[in-house]
Design an enzyme around this catalytic site. Structure first.
Site, short mmCIF file in Angstrom:
data_model
loop_
_atom_site.label_atom_id
_atom_site.label_comp_id
_atom_site.label_asym_id
_atom_site.label_seq_id
_atom_site.Cartn_x
_atom_site.Cartn_y
_atom_site.Cartn_z
N ASP A 110 2.08 -12.78 9.57
CA ASP A 110 2.95 -12.93 10.74
C ASP A 110 2.74 -14.28 11.41
O ASP A 110 3.69 -14.92 11.84
CB ASP A 110 2.69 -11.81 11.75
CG ASP A 110 3.33 -10.50 11.32
OD1 ASP A 110 4.31 -10.55 10.54
OD2 ASP A 110 2.86 -9.44 11.76
N ARG A 143 0.85 -1.19 0.00
CA ARG A 143 0.00 0.00 0.00
C ARG A 143 0.89 1.24 0.00
O ARG A 143 1.73 1.40 0.88
CB ARG A 143 -0.90 -0.01 1.24
CG ARG A 143 -2.03 0.98 1.17
CD ARG A 143 -3.00 0.72 2.30
NE ARG A 143 -3.77 -0.49 2.06
CZ ARG A 143 -4.94 -0.51 1.42
NH1 ARG A 143 -5.49 0.62 1.00
NH2 ARG A 143 -5.58 -1.64 1.24
N ASP A 166 -2.82 -11.10 12.40
CA ASP A 166 -2.09 -10.89 11.15
C ASP A 166 -1.70 -12.25 10.55
O ASP A 166 -0.84 -12.96 11.09
CB ASP A 166 -0.84 -10.04 11.41
CG ASP A 166 -0.19 -9.61 10.11
OD1 ASP A 166 0.17 -10.50 9.30
OD2 ASP A 166 -0.03 -8.41 9.88
N THR A 223 -0.68 7.70 -1.32
CA THR A 223 -1.98 7.59 -2.00
C THR A 223 -2.89 6.56 -1.33
O THR A 223 -4.10 6.55 -1.56
CB THR A 223 -1.78 7.12 -3.47
OG1 THR A 223 -1.24 5.80 -3.44
CG2 THR A 223 -0.83 8.04 -4.21
C1 PRP Z 1 -2.96 -9.03 4.53
C2 PRP Z 1 -3.77 -10.15 3.91
C3 PRP Z 1 -4.31 -9.51 2.69
C4 PRP Z 1 -4.55 -8.09 3.13
C5 PRP Z 1 -6.00 -7.94 3.44
O1 PRP Z 1 -1.75 -8.93 3.92
O2 PRP Z 1 -3.03 -11.31 3.69
O3 PRP Z 1 -3.43 -9.55 1.58
O4 PRP Z 1 -3.78 -7.89 4.33
O5 PRP Z 1 -6.28 -6.62 3.73
P1 PRP Z 1 -7.21 -5.73 2.80
O6 PRP Z 1 -8.40 -6.57 2.42
O7 PRP Z 1 -7.57 -4.59 3.70
O8 PRP Z 1 -6.42 -5.31 1.61
P2 PRP Z 1 -0.67 -7.84 4.36
O9 PRP Z 1 -0.88 -6.58 3.58
O10 PRP Z 1 -0.68 -7.70 5.86
O11 PRP Z 1 0.69 -8.45 3.86
P3 PRP Z 1 1.42 -9.84 4.27
O12 PRP Z 1 0.67 -10.95 3.60
O13 PRP Z 1 2.77 -9.66 3.74
O14 PRP Z 1 1.40 -9.98 5.76
N1 URA Z 2 -4.62 -8.63 7.24
C1 URA Z 2 -4.49 -9.61 8.17
O1 URA Z 2 -3.52 -10.39 8.13
N2 URA Z 2 -5.42 -9.70 9.12
C2 URA Z 2 -6.46 -8.89 9.17
O2 URA Z 2 -7.30 -9.02 10.07
C3 URA Z 2 -6.59 -7.87 8.20
C4 URA Z 2 -5.64 -7.77 7.23
#
Ligand code: PRP
Ligand code: URA
Length: 215
Positions: A209, A110, A206, A114
């Site tokens: 993680d 992200r 998460d 923006t």
């Molecule tokens: C998490 C998850 C999704 C996203 C969901 O990934 O695995 O990809 O967040 O959130 P959203 O619906 O609000 O976009 P993250 O961005 O934490 O990255 P990671 O998989 O590297 O932990």
């Molecule tokens: N990404 C995660 O891994 N967990 C949440 O609850 C939301 C976004």
């Protein structure tokens, strides 16, 4: 397997094994090893329903006893695309059932200014546009990542796309349904909503993680 239909394009699995395993996944005391195994197992169980509409054709073959008219998969082949990084946890379970499917990868971050998702990595099978592609991500929170990933696939002429996640927030479902009304969403649970940090409540924390032990 039965499932609850949220709307015509959203399928929420109610299979007891899936529900049981998702409960274990949510538990904050579940360690990384078990978490990883559970994500893989749930993905494998969900694969049965996600592939339910795969076309079959009849063939004839010889068994040791006689001739059998029997059915094999035909038509469009499938591919899977985990969203990095947490989507990786779902790959193995699907490959155990469908070892021949091709695997693409898509990475998003992200942009801090923006707040828009930016693609930083994308490697897809060469014939991806001839395949039905299933996008994998355990969490559908705001729906920003999934919607962007679907858009990136569509920009590469991929027209048949399904989204498979484990836990979805209503906000994420609404976002994907509004931006991509043609995409079916498969999930194990729909939770209450999001907290102020855009985490799913109660969710499982998460996913990345917990899968990779980074926190
Ligand atoms: C998490 C998850 C999704 C996203 C969901 O990934 O695995 O990809 O967040 O959130 P959203 O619906 O609000 O976009 P993250 O961005 O934490 O990255 P990671 O998989 O590297 O932990
Ligand atoms: N990404 C995660 O891994 N967990 C949440 O609850 C939301 C976004």
């Amino acid at each position: 397997m039965t499932f609850e239909k949220y709307d015509d394009m959203v399928f929420v699995f109610d299979h007891p094994l899936i529900q049981h395993k998702v409960s274990l996944l949510r538990d904050k005391n579940t360690d990384t090893k078990e978490f990883r195994e559970l994500v893989s197992e749930i993905a494998m169980l969900m694969t049965y329903e996600v592939t339910r509409d795969m076309p079959l054709k009849e063939i004839e073959l010889e068994t040791p006893i006689g001739i059998a008219r029997t059915k094999v998969l035909s038509g469009k082949k499938m591919g899977i695309v985990p969203i990095l990084r947490a989507g990786l946890g779902m790959v193995d379970g699907m490959l155990r059932l469908m070892p021949m499917i091709k695997v693409g990868h898509i990475g998003l971050y992200r942009d801090h200014e923006t707040l828009e998702p930016v693609e930083y990595y994308c490697k897809l099978p060469e014939d991806a546009s001839d395949r039905e592609m299933v996008l994998l991500d355990p969490m559908l929170a705001t729906g920003g990542s999934a919607s962007a990933a679907i858009s990136f696939l569509k920009q590469r002429d991929i027209t048949q796309i399904k989204l498979m996640c484990l836990i979805a927030a209503p906000e994420g479902i609404r976002k994907v349904r509004s931006v991509h009304p043609d995409v079916q969403i498969f999930c194990a649970c729909v939770d209450q909503g999001l907290n102020s940090d855009a985490y799913i409540v109660p969710g499982l924390g998460d996913a990345g993680d917990r899968l990779f032990g980074t926190k």
